[in-house]
Scaffold this motif. Structure first.
Motif, PDB file in Angstrom:
ATOM      1  N   ARG A  53       0.846  -1.121   0.115  1.00  0.00           N
ATOM      2  CA  ARG A  53      -0.075   0.037   0.068  1.00  0.00           C
ATOM      3  C   ARG A  53       0.816   1.224  -0.190  1.00  0.00           C
ATOM      4  NH1 ARG A  53      -5.269  -1.692   1.658  1.00  0.00           N
ATOM      5  NH2 ARG A  53      -5.427  -3.855   1.166  1.00  0.00           N
ATOM      6  N   TRP A  54       2.041   0.983   0.050  1.00  0.00           N
ATOM      7  CA  TRP A  54       2.904   2.284   0.120  1.00  0.00           C
ATOM      8  C   TRP A  54       3.984   2.127  -0.882  1.00  0.00           C
ATOM      9  CZ3 TRP A  54       2.639   6.032   4.285  1.00  0.00           C
ATOM     10  CH2 TRP A  54       1.789   5.640   5.420  1.00  0.00           C
ATOM     11  N   MET A  55       4.825   3.163  -1.364  1.00  0.00           N
ATOM     12  CA  MET A  55       5.788   3.155  -2.394  1.00  0.00           C
ATOM     13  C   MET A  55       6.633   4.184  -2.655  1.00  0.00           C
ATOM     14  SD  MET A  55       4.483   2.644  -6.495  1.00  0.00           S
ATOM     15  CE  MET A  55       3.750   4.108  -6.769  1.00  0.00           C
ATOM     16  N   LEU A  56       7.795   4.170  -2.914  1.00  0.00           N
ATOM     17  CA  LEU A  56       8.556   5.313  -3.398  1.00  0.00           C
ATOM     18  C   LEU A  56       8.517   5.790  -4.652  1.00  0.00           C
ATOM     19  CD1 LEU A  56      12.072   4.710  -1.407  1.00  0.00           C
ATOM     20  CD2 LEU A  56       9.863   5.620  -0.643  1.00  0.00           C
ATOM     21  N   VAL A  57       8.610   7.056  -4.952  1.00  0.00           N
ATOM     22  CA  VAL A  57       8.699   7.493  -6.405  1.00  0.00           C
ATOM     23  C   VAL A  57       9.550   8.673  -6.392  1.00  0.00           C
ATOM     24  CG1 VAL A  57       5.869   7.142  -6.761  1.00  0.00           C
ATOM     25  CG2 VAL A  57       6.717   9.274  -5.925  1.00  0.00           C
ATOM     26  N   GLU A  58      10.147   8.815  -7.755  1.00  0.00           N
ATOM     27  CA  GLU A  58      10.918   9.934  -7.857  1.00  0.00           C
ATOM     28  C   GLU A  58      10.305  11.322  -7.648  1.00  0.00           C
ATOM     29  OE1 GLU A  58      12.131   9.264 -12.040  1.00  0.00           O
ATOM     30  OE2 GLU A  58      14.033   8.448 -11.287  1.00  0.00           O
ATOM     31  N   GLU A  59      10.840  12.066  -7.019  1.00  0.00           N
ATOM     32  CA  GLU A  59      10.300  13.390  -6.404  1.00  0.00           C
ATOM     33  C   GLU A  59       9.756  14.363  -7.867  1.00  0.00           C
ATOM     34  OE1 GLU A  59      10.781  16.879  -3.221  1.00  0.00           O
ATOM     35  OE2 GLU A  59      12.740  16.203  -4.373  1.00  0.00           O
ATOM     36  N   ARG A 106       7.731   8.834 -10.964  1.00  0.00           N
ATOM     37  CA  ARG A 106       7.767   7.469 -11.372  1.00  0.00           C
ATOM     38  C   ARG A 106       8.237   6.443 -10.195  1.00  0.00           C
ATOM     39  NH1 ARG A 106       6.813   3.868 -15.658  1.00  0.00           N
ATOM     40  NH2 ARG A 106       8.420   2.435 -15.911  1.00  0.00           N
ATOM     41  N   PHE A 107       7.636   5.283 -10.351  1.00  0.00           N
ATOM     42  CA  PHE A 107       7.692   4.521  -9.095  1.00  0.00           C
ATOM     43  C   PHE A 107       9.230   3.884  -9.139  1.00  0.00           C
ATOM     44  CE2 PHE A 107       7.097   1.348 -12.437  1.00  0.00           C
ATOM     45  CZ  PHE A 107       7.617   0.146 -12.178  1.00  0.00           C
ATOM     46  N   LEU A 108       9.864   3.535  -7.950  1.00  0.00           N
ATOM     47  CA  LEU A 108      10.895   3.177  -7.779  1.00  0.00           C
ATOM     48  C   LEU A 108      10.885   1.706  -7.059  1.00  0.00           C
ATOM     49  CD1 LEU A 108      12.491   6.584  -6.255  1.00  0.00           C
ATOM     50  CD2 LEU A 108      13.095   5.556  -8.360  1.00  0.00           C
ATOM     51  N   THR A 109      11.873   0.862  -7.587  1.00  0.00           N
ATOM     52  CA  THR A 109      12.096  -0.649  -6.883  1.00  0.00           C
ATOM     53  C   THR A 109      13.517  -1.042  -6.837  1.00  0.00           C
ATOM     54  OG1 THR A 109      12.051  -1.694  -9.112  1.00  0.00           O
ATOM     55  CG2 THR A 109       9.685  -0.948  -8.185  1.00  0.00           C
ATOM     56  N   GLN A 110      13.629  -2.302  -6.364  1.00  0.00           N
ATOM     57  CA  GLN A 110      15.131  -2.786  -6.388  1.00  0.00           C
ATOM     58  C   GLN A 110      15.531  -2.969  -7.613  1.00  0.00           C
ATOM     59  OE1 GLN A 110      15.800  -6.012  -3.543  1.00  0.00           O
ATOM     60  NE2 GLN A 110      13.804  -5.465  -2.666  1.00  0.00           N
ATOM     61  N   ARG A 128      -0.308  13.219  -4.834  1.00  0.00           N
ATOM     62  CA  ARG A 128       0.635  13.367  -5.707  1.00  0.00           C
ATOM     63  C   ARG A 128       0.527  12.460  -6.857  1.00  0.00           C
ATOM     64  NH1 ARG A 128       6.039  15.066  -5.735  1.00  0.00           N
ATOM     65  NH2 ARG A 128       5.776  15.828  -3.604  1.00  0.00           N
ATOM     66  N   GLY A 129       0.630  12.921  -8.293  1.00  0.00           N
ATOM     67  CA  GLY A 129       0.596  12.151  -9.545  1.00  0.00           C
ATOM     68  C   GLY A 129       1.777  10.928  -9.425  1.00  0.00           C
ATOM     69  N   VAL A 130       1.620   9.805  -9.548  1.00  0.00           N
ATOM     70  CA  VAL A 130       2.276   8.748  -9.851  1.00  0.00           C
ATOM     71  C   VAL A 130       2.079   7.858 -10.990  1.00  0.00           C
ATOM     72  CG1 VAL A 130       2.852   8.945  -7.266  1.00  0.00           C
ATOM     73  CG2 VAL A 130       1.325   7.192  -8.195  1.00  0.00           C
ATOM     74  N   PHE A 188      -0.147  -1.293  -5.135  1.00  0.00           N
ATOM     75  CA  PHE A 188       1.067  -0.784  -5.969  1.00  0.00           C
ATOM     76  C   PHE A 188       1.922  -2.180  -6.257  1.00  0.00           C
ATOM     77  CE2 PHE A 188       1.138   3.299  -3.326  1.00  0.00           C
ATOM     78  CZ  PHE A 188       0.721   3.882  -4.228  1.00  0.00           C
ATOM     79  N   ALA A 189       1.265  -3.142  -6.071  1.00  0.00           N
ATOM     80  CA  ALA A 189       1.775  -4.653  -6.677  1.00  0.00           C
ATOM     81  C   ALA A 189       2.091  -4.172  -8.212  1.00  0.00           C
ATOM     82  CB  ALA A 189       1.186  -5.710  -6.326  1.00  0.00           C
TER      83      ALA A 189
END
Length: 270
Positions: free
Chosen positions: A37-43, A47-51, A92-94, A148-149
């Motif tokens: 339910r939580w995700m990191l995005v480029e400020e 755009r979503f960020l992953t490993q 925030r738009g993601v 966010f999966a």
């Protein structure tokens, strides 16, 4: 006939963060309660960020706390409690793959903490059920939603499938390389490939499609270090590749809600 059971339950509160192993959990329309339910995005871009891009994200512990928010921890960092954003919080738009959506931002303190750890400017966002994405209707019904999966609410893997892969690679592989939610014990290797509908406890699931795998499987789930020999992806390509994609595990769609518990019986309906 083999007796099958739910051997393990995992959720990942933060997309690409560490796994949380559970003995029991509520199953909701979006999958396991609190999963991705939580995700990191480029400020700058949302755009979503992953490993895949930032292996160090796998060292972030993001656990649910009693207040409904997240407790963040990582090597060399002071623990930080992050509150669940209010419904009227800044949106925030993601983007997640081809999906664009607007979701609540978790605030500056979390953004600064996470930006310092991963080494680039990012924001932490959260998705309430009302803002979740539609699952690809080529495999799902209108109204099936995912948080966010990558594409589906749940991922299932048979323990015997991992055991077979480990034998082929020549060393034991960690299940968490593949980030499943549900691990089934008692089935034959890759039996899940042929399932169409299953029941766990009192809840039924549609088996939507195989899960295509990427470079993420080559990362050690504890250290984030990449396998020099690109295993297990190299071996998977020799016998699990189809039309350019490599498959391991099955994506599920829940057809009900309820509690899931480790040890529950797993029944193939179709």
């Amino acid at each position: 006939m083999l007796l099958m059971q739910l051997a393990a339950l995992y959720r990942y509160p933060l997309k690409s963060g560490q796994a949380e192993r559970l003995e029991r959990v509520n199953l909701e329309a979006l999958g396991l309660a609190g999963d991705r339910r939580w995700m990191l995005v480029e400020e700058a871009t949302g755009r979503f960020l992953t490993q895949r891009l930032l292996p160090q994200m796998g060292r972030i512990s993001a656990l649910y706390n009693a207040a409904g928010g997240l407790t963040l921890n990582a090597p060399g960092c002071t623990r930080l409690d992050v509150a669940l954003p209010e419904p009227d919080a800044e949106l925030r738009g993601v983007t997640v793959w081809r999906d664009s959506l607007r979701v609540p931002d978790a605030g500056d303190a979390a953004a600064e903490w996470l930006s310092r750890f991963i080494g680039r400017a990012c924001r932490l966002v959260q998705v309430p059920e009302s803002r979740a994405r539609q699952v690809d209707t080529g495999y799902a019904q209108v109204g099936d939603k995912v948080a966010f999966a990558d594409g589906f609410p749940l991922l299932l893997i048979g323990q015997a499938s991992l055991d077979d892969l480990s034998a082929r690679v020549g060393r034991p592989l960690e299940m968490l390389r593949f980030r499943p939610n549900l691990v089934v014990q008692g089935s034959a290797p890759y039996a899940e490939d042929s399932w169409k509908r299953i029941r766990i406890g009192g809840v039924e699931f549609d088996v939507a499609k195989g899960c295509s795998r990427c470079i993420l499987t080559t990362l050690d789930p504890q250290t984030g270090e990449r396998s020099a020999d690109r295993e297990p992806l190299t071996t998977l390509k020799t016998y699990r590749e189809r039309e350019g994609d490599v498959y391991f595990g099955q994506n599920l769609l829940p057809r009900g809600v309820g509690e899931l518990r480790q040890g529950m019986a797993v029944e193939v309906l179709e």
